[in-house]
Enzyme design. Structure first.
Site, PDB file in Angstrom:
ATOM      1  N   ALA A 141      13.504 -40.047 -69.112  1.00  0.00           N
ATOM      2  CA  ALA A 141      13.267 -38.636 -68.807  1.00  0.00           C
ATOM      3  C   ALA A 141      12.150 -38.483 -67.776  1.00  0.00           C
ATOM      4  CB  ALA A 141      12.932 -37.873 -70.091  1.00  0.00           C
ATOM      5  N   LYS A 198      31.866 -46.777 -67.311  1.00  0.00           N
ATOM      6  CA  LYS A 198      32.285 -46.106 -68.549  1.00  0.00           C
ATOM      7  C   LYS A 198      33.341 -45.064 -68.184  1.00  0.00           C
ATOM      8  CE  LYS A 198      30.661 -42.981 -72.159  1.00  0.00           C
ATOM      9  NZ  LYS A 198      29.547 -42.220 -72.727  1.00  0.00           N
TER      10      LYS A 198
HETATM   11  P1  FAD Z   1      10.991 -42.372 -74.305  1.00  0.00           P
HETATM   12  O1  FAD Z   1      11.991 -43.294 -73.749  1.00  0.00           O
HETATM   13  O2  FAD Z   1      10.593 -42.524 -75.711  1.00  0.00           O
HETATM   14  O3  FAD Z   1       9.725 -42.378 -73.379  1.00  0.00           O
HETATM   15  C1  FAD Z   1       8.511 -41.779 -73.788  1.00  0.00           C
HETATM   16  C2  FAD Z   1       7.412 -42.135 -72.813  1.00  0.00           C
HETATM   17  O4  FAD Z   1       6.256 -41.378 -73.144  1.00  0.00           O
HETATM   18  C3  FAD Z   1       6.992 -43.600 -72.827  1.00  0.00           C
HETATM   19  O5  FAD Z   1       6.766 -44.035 -71.506  1.00  0.00           O
HETATM   20  C4  FAD Z   1       5.655 -43.582 -73.572  1.00  0.00           C
HETATM   21  O6  FAD Z   1       4.801 -44.617 -73.161  1.00  0.00           O
HETATM   22  C5  FAD Z   1       5.132 -42.221 -73.139  1.00  0.00           C
HETATM   23  N1  FAD Z   1       4.127 -41.669 -74.044  1.00  0.00           N
HETATM   24  C6  FAD Z   1       4.282 -41.300 -75.333  1.00  0.00           C
HETATM   25  N2  FAD Z   1       3.106 -40.852 -75.819  1.00  0.00           N
HETATM   26  C7  FAD Z   1       2.209 -40.927 -74.808  1.00  0.00           C
HETATM   27  C8  FAD Z   1       0.828 -40.620 -74.685  1.00  0.00           C
HETATM   28  N3  FAD Z   1       0.103 -40.163 -75.708  1.00  0.00           N
HETATM   29  N4  FAD Z   1       0.216 -40.850 -73.489  1.00  0.00           N
HETATM   30  C9  FAD Z   1       0.917 -41.332 -72.429  1.00  0.00           C
HETATM   31  N5  FAD Z   1       2.220 -41.638 -72.492  1.00  0.00           N
HETATM   32  C10 FAD Z   1       2.855 -41.442 -73.669  1.00  0.00           C
HETATM   33  N6  FAD Z   1      20.966 -40.969 -74.571  1.00  0.00           N
HETATM   34  C11 FAD Z   1      22.071 -41.003 -73.825  1.00  0.00           C
HETATM   35  O7  FAD Z   1      22.175 -40.271 -72.842  1.00  0.00           O
HETATM   36  N7  FAD Z   1      23.088 -41.846 -74.142  1.00  0.00           N
HETATM   37  C12 FAD Z   1      23.064 -42.636 -75.240  1.00  0.00           C
HETATM   38  O8  FAD Z   1      24.000 -43.386 -75.463  1.00  0.00           O
HETATM   39  C13 FAD Z   1      21.922 -42.554 -76.080  1.00  0.00           C
HETATM   40  N8  FAD Z   1      21.848 -43.282 -77.208  1.00  0.00           N
HETATM   41  C14 FAD Z   1      20.749 -43.161 -77.998  1.00  0.00           C
HETATM   42  C15 FAD Z   1      20.705 -43.832 -79.214  1.00  0.00           C
HETATM   43  C16 FAD Z   1      19.620 -43.675 -80.056  1.00  0.00           C
HETATM   44  C17 FAD Z   1      19.604 -44.373 -81.374  1.00  0.00           C
HETATM   45  C18 FAD Z   1      18.535 -42.862 -79.661  1.00  0.00           C
HETATM   46  C19 FAD Z   1      17.343 -42.680 -80.552  1.00  0.00           C
HETATM   47  C20 FAD Z   1      18.560 -42.209 -78.462  1.00  0.00           C
HETATM   48  C21 FAD Z   1      19.660 -42.332 -77.632  1.00  0.00           C
HETATM   49  N9  FAD Z   1      19.732 -41.646 -76.437  1.00  0.00           N
HETATM   50  C22 FAD Z   1      20.862 -41.700 -75.684  1.00  0.00           C
HETATM   51  C23 FAD Z   1      18.596 -40.859 -75.970  1.00  0.00           C
HETATM   52  C24 FAD Z   1      17.859 -41.590 -74.866  1.00  0.00           C
HETATM   53  O9  FAD Z   1      17.359 -42.823 -75.347  1.00  0.00           O
HETATM   54  C25 FAD Z   1      16.693 -40.736 -74.373  1.00  0.00           C
HETATM   55  O10 FAD Z   1      17.103 -39.432 -74.165  1.00  0.00           O
HETATM   56  C26 FAD Z   1      16.182 -41.228 -73.073  1.00  0.00           C
HETATM   57  O11 FAD Z   1      15.854 -42.581 -73.168  1.00  0.00           O
HETATM   58  C27 FAD Z   1      14.968 -40.448 -72.666  1.00  0.00           C
HETATM   59  O12 FAD Z   1      13.921 -40.723 -73.521  1.00  0.00           O
HETATM   60  P2  FAD Z   1      12.500 -40.140 -73.142  1.00  0.00           P
HETATM   61  O13 FAD Z   1      12.156 -40.574 -71.763  1.00  0.00           O
HETATM   62  O14 FAD Z   1      12.484 -38.695 -73.445  1.00  0.00           O
HETATM   63  O15 FAD Z   1      11.527 -40.816 -74.200  1.00  0.00           O
END
Ligand code: FAD
Length: 513
Positions: A15, A81
């Protein structure tokens, strides 16, 4: 009125990096320009890094970012896919299987093909998806959706990718840095609000205080800004979508030359389902389940049983990652000068891969509505309204997969309880008893899933639409028969013409960048 100049993105998962790259490209980040973007990422807190299935929209997003498709696929261990194959969702029997392809039903003038399929004898007609498009046959024959690596992002058949999420975040990070995004390592320890309740600055362990005009909370499930600091609650969807746990693992391909699937395999089990995704060099497999209906030990046993045939008797079992989630979303992901994008904004469950596409939608909207004059109120209201509606629609679409099942385990029976089905979906299901889903059921520019996606799930799962009262409204029987035959002929041709998926992935990985 202050002019927005600086954006601080907290979080370096898919994200955060996708948002950084997209905004940098869209808003035109330059050292001397009016917009500066900094992404702060904690070295101590990892990324979720599971998401492996994407939506066809990802191709347009990557193209907009100026990313080379072959290079991206190689760097992220990606495969193509073409949709999802659902096994054992309807009755649980071994031969219970249907496809949800990315291709829309083949067009035909007038009412289209769907009514003519519905009017055929139930036992004599082919499965719905196979009748509407030849993509399921191409996928079943383990063919790729395109002929070669040439022609970035273009193909005769609609497609997305399976990729390694951690590698995708790294590839997007490189793109964002090339576009001028400043990358800082650091962990947010506190968030300081100003007198108006907006974020004034964040405190970090490594970088001290950091301030910006605008903040993106991409901190994943921790939701450091939107949740912990601003106290915006999640709307829970557990009463509708019951799953709240996942176990995931990676396994090597049995044989290097074994055919490679270009669909996500989604296999239902007693209290949820298992995903199985072929990547370059291995498979990503995971078990999604409801903790109300299945213990962690039983889920592990279900996953191990799924893995057993592919591991061989003497192979060491792969380590499992356990992920608990609280299915839900924030109805106001944009509050004052902070927008939550990604898991911090909400997560429903992995079914139909709706997370990365919601990130794409959110950053696209944010870029276009961006309040350059510093007035957040109107764009925030619009953004919140549209994101909420999208989440609501996706909740209904996912629920369809559960409430149409005829499986008898408690998890599936509970999913059919009318009290767990959103009223809007209940109304639509009643209407679809006498006509198929129509584009007028939905506001088109809003939906991740269009009426034909609903058709694939409904008719794949054996839902009955009785058109007998309207039979006279469908006189083009001959034209429909010819179109159905043409789809079959195109399918024969495509299977001969398109390369094996495995062969194309190998070729892609041999092409020099
Ligand atoms: P994360 O990947 O968790 O990143 C969070 C970031 O924030 C990290 O860099 C971390 O270091 C940082 N951070 C956190 N706290 C702090 C802090 N205090 N200070 C500084 N940095 C911080 N999505 C799909 O589109 N297709 C799929 O098939 C799919 N399968 C999934 C299966 C599972 C089981 C799960 C749980 C999720 C799945 N998703 C899927 C969702 C997908 O993994 C996420 O939407 C995507 O990876 C984005 O995650 P994110 O970047 O929001 O969070």
């Amino acid at each position: 009125m202050t002019r927005t100049r600086t954006i601080l993105i907290v979080g370096g998962g898919t994200a955060g990096w996708l948002a950084a790259a997209y905004l940098a490209r869209y808003l035109g980040v330059r050292e001397d320009g009016p917009i500066r973007i900094t992404l702060l990422e904690s070295q101590d807190i990892g990324i979720v890094g599971v998401g492996e299935g994407t939506f066809p929209t990802i191709r347009g997003t990557l193209k907009f970012l100026g990313i080379d498709e072959t290079r991206f696929m190689r760097e992220t261990a990606a495969t193509f896919k073409q949709g999802i194959r659902f096994d054992r969702w309807v009755t649980g029997a071994e031969d219970d299987s249907f496809f949800h392809p990315f291709e829309a039903p083949f067009p035909m003038e007038g009412a289209g093909l769907v009514p003519y399929w519905l009017l055929q004898e139930r036992d004599a007609r082919p499965p719905f998806a196979q009748a509407m498009t030849f993509q399921p046959r191409v996928a079943e024959a383990r063919r790729a959706p395109k002929r070669g690596p040439e022609g970035d992002f273009e193909a005769p058949l609609n497609y997305a990718y399976h990729f390694d999420a951690a590698k995708a975040a790294a590839a997007l990070a490189r793109c964002a840095r090339d576009l001028g995004v400043l990358h800082l390592q650091g962990t947010v320890t506190d968030v300081m609000l100003g007198p108006d309740g907006a974020i004034d600055h964040v405190l970090t362990r490594e970088q001290g205080p950091l301030s910006a005009d605008f903040y993106l909370d991409c901190s994943g499930f921790r939701a450091e800004l939107i949740g912990r600091a601003l106290g915006v609650p999640q709307k829970p969807v557990k009463p509708i979508l019951a799953t709240d746990r996942a176990l995931s693992c990676k396994v090597p391909h049995g044989m290097p030359d074994a055919p490679l699937e270009s669909v996500t395999l989604a296999t239902a089990h007693a209290a949820g389902w298992t995903w199985d995704i072929g990547l370059e060099g291995g498979r990503g497999i995971g078990c999604v389940y409801s903790s109300d209906h299945m213990s962690d030990d039983a889920a592990e046993a279900a996953l191990r049983a799924y893995l057993a045939p592919m591991l061989g008797r003497d192979a060491a079992p792969p380590p499992l990652r356990r992920i608990a989630f609280d299915p839900g979303y924030r109805e106001t992901p944009w509050v004052k000068n902070c927008v939550a994008i990604g898991l911090s904004g909400g997560f429903l469950e992995p079914l139909e891969s709706t997370s990365v596409v919601l990130v794409e939608v959110a950053v696209g909207m944010l870029a276009e509505l961006f309040p350059h004059d510093g007035d957040w109120q109107a764009p925030a209201a619009r953004f919140n309204e549209l994101m909420t509606r999208r989440f609501e629609n996706i909740v209904a679409f996912l629920k369809l997969h559960y409430c149409l099942s005829r499986r008898e385990e408690p998890f599936w029976r509970d999913n059919r309880d009318p009290a767990t089905i959103p009223p809007g979906l209940r109304d639509l299901l009643a209407r679809w008893r006498t006509r198929p889903p129509s584009r007028f059921d939905f506001a088109l520019d809003l939906e991740a899933f269009a009426y034909f996606n609903y058709q694939y799930i409904l008719y794949g799962m054996g839902f009955e639409t009785d058109l007998s009262a309207a039979r006279g409204a469908y006189p083009d029987v001959d034209a429909a028969r010819k179109t159905f035959a043409r789809i079959q002929a195109y399918g024969d041709h495509a299977i001969r013409d398109l390369p094996a998926h495995r062969a194309l992935i190998r070729r892609l990985n041999q092409t020099s960048a």
